[in-house]
Structures are given as C-alpha cells and as structure tokens.
Design a protein around this motif. Structure first.
Motif, PDB file in Angstrom:
ATOM      1  N   MET A   1       0.843  -1.188   0.000  1.00 48.34           N
ATOM      2  CA  MET A   1       0.000   0.000   0.000  1.00 48.34           C
ATOM      3  C   MET A   1       0.882   1.243   0.000  1.00 48.34           C
ATOM      4  N   TRP A   2       0.319   2.338  -0.464  1.00 44.93           N
ATOM      5  CA  TRP A   2       1.046   3.606  -0.369  1.00 44.93           C
ATOM      6  C   TRP A   2       0.078   4.712   0.021  1.00 44.93           C
ATOM      7  N   GLY A   3       0.638   5.773   0.591  1.00 43.59           N
ATOM      8  CA  GLY A   3      -0.224   6.866   1.025  1.00 43.59           C
ATOM      9  C   GLY A   3       0.570   8.018   1.600  1.00 43.59           C
ATOM     10  N   THR A   4      -0.077   8.813   2.422  1.00 43.77           N
ATOM     11  CA  THR A   4       0.534  10.020   2.971  1.00 43.77           C
ATOM     12  C   THR A   4       0.344  10.075   4.484  1.00 43.77           C
ATOM     13  N   THR A   5       1.140  10.916   5.123  1.00 47.07           N
ATOM     14  CA  THR A   5       1.017  11.147   6.556  1.00 47.07           C
ATOM     15  C   THR A   5       0.722  12.623   6.789  1.00 47.07           C
ATOM     16  N   GLY A   6      -0.500  12.914   7.209  1.00 48.53           N
ATOM     17  CA  GLY A   6      -0.899  14.277   7.537  1.00 48.53           C
ATOM     18  C   GLY A   6      -1.569  14.275   8.896  1.00 48.53           C
ATOM     19  N   PHE A   7      -2.652  15.029   9.028  1.00 51.11           N
ATOM     20  CA  PHE A   7      -3.437  14.927  10.262  1.00 51.11           C
ATOM     21  C   PHE A   7      -4.913  15.138   9.956  1.00 51.11           C
ATOM     22  N   THR A   8      -5.733  14.582  10.831  1.00 49.95           N
ATOM     23  CA  THR A   8      -7.185  14.652  10.710  1.00 49.95           C
ATOM     24  C   THR A   8      -7.738  15.444  11.884  1.00 49.95           C
TER      25      THR A   8
ATOM     26  N   VAL B   1      -5.816  16.731   6.501  1.00 51.28           N
ATOM     27  CA  VAL B   1      -4.995  17.873   6.088  1.00 51.28           C
ATOM     28  C   VAL B   1      -3.666  17.421   5.488  1.00 51.28           C
ATOM     29  N   TYR B   2      -3.329  17.992   4.345  1.00 51.37           N
ATOM     30  CA  TYR B   2      -2.001  17.879   3.747  1.00 51.37           C
ATOM     31  C   TYR B   2      -1.244  19.158   4.151  1.00 51.37           C
ATOM     32  N   PRO B   3      -0.465  19.144   5.218  1.00 48.34           N
ATOM     33  CA  PRO B   3       0.184  20.375   5.674  1.00 48.34           C
ATOM     34  C   PRO B   3       1.040  21.022   4.590  1.00 48.34           C
ATOM     35  N   LYS B   4       0.944  22.339   4.505  1.00 49.23           N
ATOM     36  CA  LYS B   4       1.601  23.074   3.436  1.00 49.23           C
ATOM     37  C   LYS B   4       3.123  23.018   3.514  1.00 49.23           C
ATOM     38  N   GLU B   5       3.670  22.768   4.715  1.00 47.99           N
ATOM     39  CA  GLU B   5       5.130  22.710   4.841  1.00 47.99           C
ATOM     40  C   GLU B   5       5.710  21.424   4.266  1.00 47.99           C
TER      41      GLU B   5
ATOM     42  N   VAL C   1      -9.988  12.844  21.004  1.00 44.80           N
ATOM     43  CA  VAL C   1      -9.088  13.928  20.630  1.00 44.80           C
ATOM     44  C   VAL C   1      -9.740  14.720  19.504  1.00 44.80           C
ATOM     45  N   ALA C   2      -9.317  15.956  19.359  1.00 50.13           N
ATOM     46  CA  ALA C   2      -9.872  16.811  18.307  1.00 50.13           C
ATOM     47  C   ALA C   2      -9.084  16.694  17.009  1.00 50.13           C
ATOM     48  N   ALA C   3      -7.796  16.395  17.139  1.00 47.75           N
ATOM     49  CA  ALA C   3      -6.930  16.284  15.963  1.00 47.75           C
ATOM     50  C   ALA C   3      -5.919  15.170  16.202  1.00 47.75           C
ATOM     51  N   HIS C   4      -5.583  14.457  15.150  1.00 48.92           N
ATOM     52  CA  HIS C   4      -4.702  13.290  15.278  1.00 48.92           C
ATOM     53  C   HIS C   4      -3.804  13.205  14.058  1.00 48.92           C
ATOM     54  N   MET C   5      -2.513  13.143  14.289  1.00 47.56           N
ATOM     55  CA  MET C   5      -1.600  12.810  13.200  1.00 47.56           C
ATOM     56  C   MET C   5      -1.993  11.424  12.703  1.00 47.56           C
ATOM     57  N   GLN C   6      -2.197  11.286  11.384  1.00 50.01           N
ATOM     58  CA  GLN C   6      -2.710  10.020  10.860  1.00 50.01           C
ATOM     59  C   GLN C   6      -2.166   9.715   9.471  1.00 50.01           C
ATOM     60  N   TRP C   7      -2.223   8.426   9.141  1.00 47.81           N
ATOM     61  CA  TRP C   7      -2.030   8.011   7.765  1.00 47.81           C
ATOM     62  C   TRP C   7      -3.362   8.193   7.045  1.00 47.81           C
ATOM     63  N   ASN C   8      -3.287   8.470   5.753  1.00 44.92           N
ATOM     64  CA  ASN C   8      -4.500   8.875   5.038  1.00 44.92           C
ATOM     65  C   ASN C   8      -5.570   7.795   4.976  1.00 44.92           C
ATOM     66  N   GLY C   9      -5.175   6.531   4.958  1.00 46.96           N
ATOM     67  CA  GLY C   9      -6.171   5.460   4.947  1.00 46.96           C
ATOM     68  C   GLY C   9      -6.968   5.427   6.240  1.00 46.96           C
ATOM     69  N   ALA C  10      -6.289   5.688   7.356  1.00 45.05           N
ATOM     70  CA  ALA C  10      -6.989   5.782   8.642  1.00 45.05           C
ATOM     71  C   ALA C  10      -7.946   6.962   8.631  1.00 45.05           C
ATOM     72  N   ALA C  11      -7.509   8.059   8.025  1.00 46.44           N
ATOM     73  CA  ALA C  11      -8.384   9.236   7.928  1.00 46.44           C
ATOM     74  C   ALA C  11      -9.641   8.910   7.134  1.00 46.44           C
ATOM     75  N   HIS C  12      -9.484   8.134   6.072  1.00 42.47           N
ATOM     76  CA  HIS C  12     -10.648   7.738   5.274  1.00 42.47           C
ATOM     77  C   HIS C  12     -11.637   6.938   6.116  1.00 42.47           C
ATOM     78  N   ARG C  13     -11.117   6.075   6.951  1.00 41.42           N
ATOM     79  CA  ARG C  13     -12.003   5.241   7.760  1.00 41.42           C
ATOM     80  C   ARG C  13     -12.655   6.050   8.886  1.00 41.42           C
ATOM     81  N   VAL C  14     -11.987   7.107   9.336  1.00 39.45           N
ATOM     82  CA  VAL C  14     -12.634   8.025  10.278  1.00 39.45           C
ATOM     83  C   VAL C  14     -13.833   8.681   9.603  1.00 39.45           C
ATOM     84  N   LYS C  15     -13.658   9.100   8.356  1.00 42.47           N
ATOM     85  CA  LYS C  15     -14.716   9.801   7.631  1.00 42.47           C
ATOM     86  C   LYS C  15     -15.909   8.895   7.334  1.00 42.47           C
ATOM     87  N   GLU C  16     -15.702   7.603   7.316  1.00 38.34           N
ATOM     88  CA  GLU C  16     -16.833   6.690   7.148  1.00 38.34           C
ATOM     89  C   GLU C  16     -17.799   6.808   8.322  1.00 38.34           C
ATOM     90  N   LYS C  17     -17.246   7.060   9.500  1.00 35.67           N
ATOM     91  CA  LYS C  17     -18.066   7.200  10.708  1.00 35.67           C
ATOM     92  C   LYS C  17     -18.370   8.665  11.022  1.00 35.67           C
TER      93      LYS C  17
END
Length: 355
Positions: free
Chosen positions: A135-142, A254-258, A231-247
C-alpha cells in the motif's frame, strides 16, 4: 499503524471471479504448508487469507507488530519464524543493508509487469530484488470540525506542533519516529536527512515544547480515538483518515503546506523464512489486480497495481484523503535514504523525547 476497515461493495464481484482465478493466474502455484505473515494490525484483508489458502493449499496466519522498531528487532533476533513481512521504505533499506531479507527477485516474477511505472523501483531496493509494493499513502493529520475553534484548522503542522489553547491536551501524534521527525523537519524548514546536531536540537526543542500538549503517541486506535471524540486532531495516515470519515463524514484530512510525507509499504521475505517458496508465490499473487484491489478496499489505501482501479470502491476514488488533489501534489515529500549519521541524530532525538 492501525489499519481497520471493511471490504467494500465490490467484494461480491471479486468473489464471483474467484472460481476463474486459478485458471487465469498461472503464477499461483500449489504450495501446501503454512505461511506466517508479520504485519501491522488490521492491515490485511481476512478475505485474502482464506482466498490464498483455497487457491494454493497453504494455510496463512498473521501476527501483528506495533511499530517498525519492533519488526526490525524481531528480524535481527532471528526472524521469529515469519515468511512474509510488510515494512515501510525506511526499514526496508535498513533490512537490505543488514542482510536480513531473502533475495526473491521480484522484478523477475510473472506479475511484476502489472506494477505502475513509479513503483518498479524504490530507494534501498532499486532493482526490486527484495520487495514488492503493498500500500502507499501520505502522513498528515485529521481533525473534527465540531471540536476545533471556528470549525476549521489551518493546513499547517503548526496546528499540532504549536496548538492553540483550546486544543492543548486534545491532540495525538503517531508513535513512529520517522513520521514525527519528518513532520517536525518540514515545519522547521530543516532537511529531514540533516547531519547537523544543532538542527537536530531545533527539532528536539520543538517536540519537547509540544509534548505537554499531546494526549498520547500511538499508532494503534487512531480511528476509534477520532470517532469517539477522545481527541480533536490526530496525526494520521491517510487510509486511517478515510475510515474516520466513514463514521464521521465531516472529519477533515490535512495535507500540511510545509510538507506531507509520501510513503510506500512493501512486501518482503526474511532471509530465514521457513516456507520460502510459498512466500514467493504469495508476493507474486499480491501483484495481481483483483487481489491488490481487495487489499485497498479493506485498508483504505492505494495500491501500485495497474488494472486494479476497476475493482476499487467508489468512495475511495472520491475521497481527497485517498485520492490526493492535484493542487496538493507540490506538498508531497518522498522518502529519502538518509546517512547513518543522520539516522543516529534522529534516534537520539526520539529517545530523549520518549524518555
């Protein structure tokens, strides 16, 4: 890295195709015996365990590790009897350097032709002698808009490293040295492969100042934690973020601009794998379009196999957390093979942070 999802609505279609699979894939050989996988938790579709056993006669079992440090330690201690592992690019390079992997010549396997061009090589295994992409993906935060001031956070690592007062104690970080170090490096503008102790100290200072505001560092439970509102915000891998959005459909990835790390996990075989031939059969099998699609539908991450798209769930294709918007492409930062001196600085910073 907690990977939890359900197989999507294309599962029935994939299962109906199962009867034709053996005839279609000459690369799947009969390989009776047992195959032991060592992987992140919830990062492999149970359906695939049953399917591989049905098609090859090989029983598959899975054990889980909590971090890549655990995985590396297990291999350095003798491998633990595992046949197939799923390291990230950083750990892959270390394993190749230390002679911990079997040279299985992935580039010579029948299904290697199915890989997208960008994944036919990888830093540390340029000729694909030791690994196949998984698998491949990104590390941002949700974040949950309902739990943040004004309902919106800036697209910046600042929201985690220097959280506003209302978020202090309500943020969580991954417990993975490379992800946390890289994000801090992006935010401070420091090369993530720096060999300068003064720059490493800057990163440590940032992380130590942040530490009192972090509820916890954890790779496990990131999805459940966000869904439950712990928690209100969590550093996450994007696949985990997708599964959060299911619920929690309003959750924002977020894809941080830096800078946002772009990572690839791989499939590899320890040098002392008890069932080497079955392991090689498995690696080749995982590069088949339908099989790669089942893996993506379960994990919520993209795969590297051409032709798998027709079997992917529509919600994966539509989610910007999974399908990165073109406007964010310049924010993606690929893996870099850092020097031993740089890695040593990173480990020293991590040890001090976690002590």
């Amino acid at each position: 890295m907690t990977r939890h999802n359900r197989v999507g609505r294309h599962t029935a279609k994939l299962l109906m195709a199962s009867a034709m699979t053996l005839a279609a894939w000459s690369g799947v050989a009969r390989a009776e015996g047992e195959l032991h996988l060592y992987n992140w938790s919830n990062y492999f579709a149970p359906e695939l365990l049953e399917r591989f056993e049905q098609e090859t006669g090989t029983k598959v079992t899975v054990d889980n590790y909590a971090s890549e440090d655990d995985l590396l330690a297990k291999l350095q201690a003798g491998g633990g009897g595992y046949d197939v592992i799923f390291p990230g690019a950083t750990t892959l390079g270390v394993m190749v350097e230390k002679g911990l992997l079997a040279k299985i010549e992935v580039s010579q396997m029948e299904n290697f032709k199915n890989l997208l061009p960008a994944f036919t090589t990888i830093a540390g295994d340029e000729n694909r002698e030791y690994s196949a992409p998984y698998m491949w993906g990104t590390t941002g935060f949700t974040y949950d808009p309902a739990m943040v001031p004004g309902g919106k956070l800036e697209e910046s690592w600042k929201e985690l490293f220097e959280p506003r007062d209302e978020l202090k104690g309500k943020i969580a970080m991954l417990n993975e040295v490379s992800d946390v170090w890289n994000a801090a490096a992006y935010y401070t503008g420091i090369d993530k492969c720096t060999e300068d102790p003064a720059e490493a100290q800057q990163i440590l200072d940032l992380l130590m100042a942040q530490k009192p505001d972090v509820r916890l560092y954890s790779n496990d439970g990131t999805i459940d934690r966000m869904v439950a509102g712990e928690v209100a915000a969590h550093m996450q891998w994007n696949g985990a973020a997708h599964r959060v959005k299911e619920k929690k459909p309003d959750a924002v990835y977020v894809y941080p601009k830096e800078g946002t790390s772009f990572w690839t996990d791989v499939i590899a075989v320890p040098k002392d794998a008890p069932n080497l031939e079955a392991a090689k059969t498995f690696v080749n099998w995982m590069m088949s379009p339908e099989i790669a699609a089942i893996a993506s539908n379960y994990t919520g991450y993209s795969n590297a196999v051409s032709g798998s798209g027709e079997f992917l769930r529509e919600d994966l294709k539509a989610d910007p957390a999974v399908n990165t918007p073109e406007d964010y492409n310049d924010r993606l930062r690929a893996f870099k093979a850092c020097s031993p001196a740089s890695k040593d600085l990173r480990e020293k910073v991590w040890t001090k942070l976690k002590s």
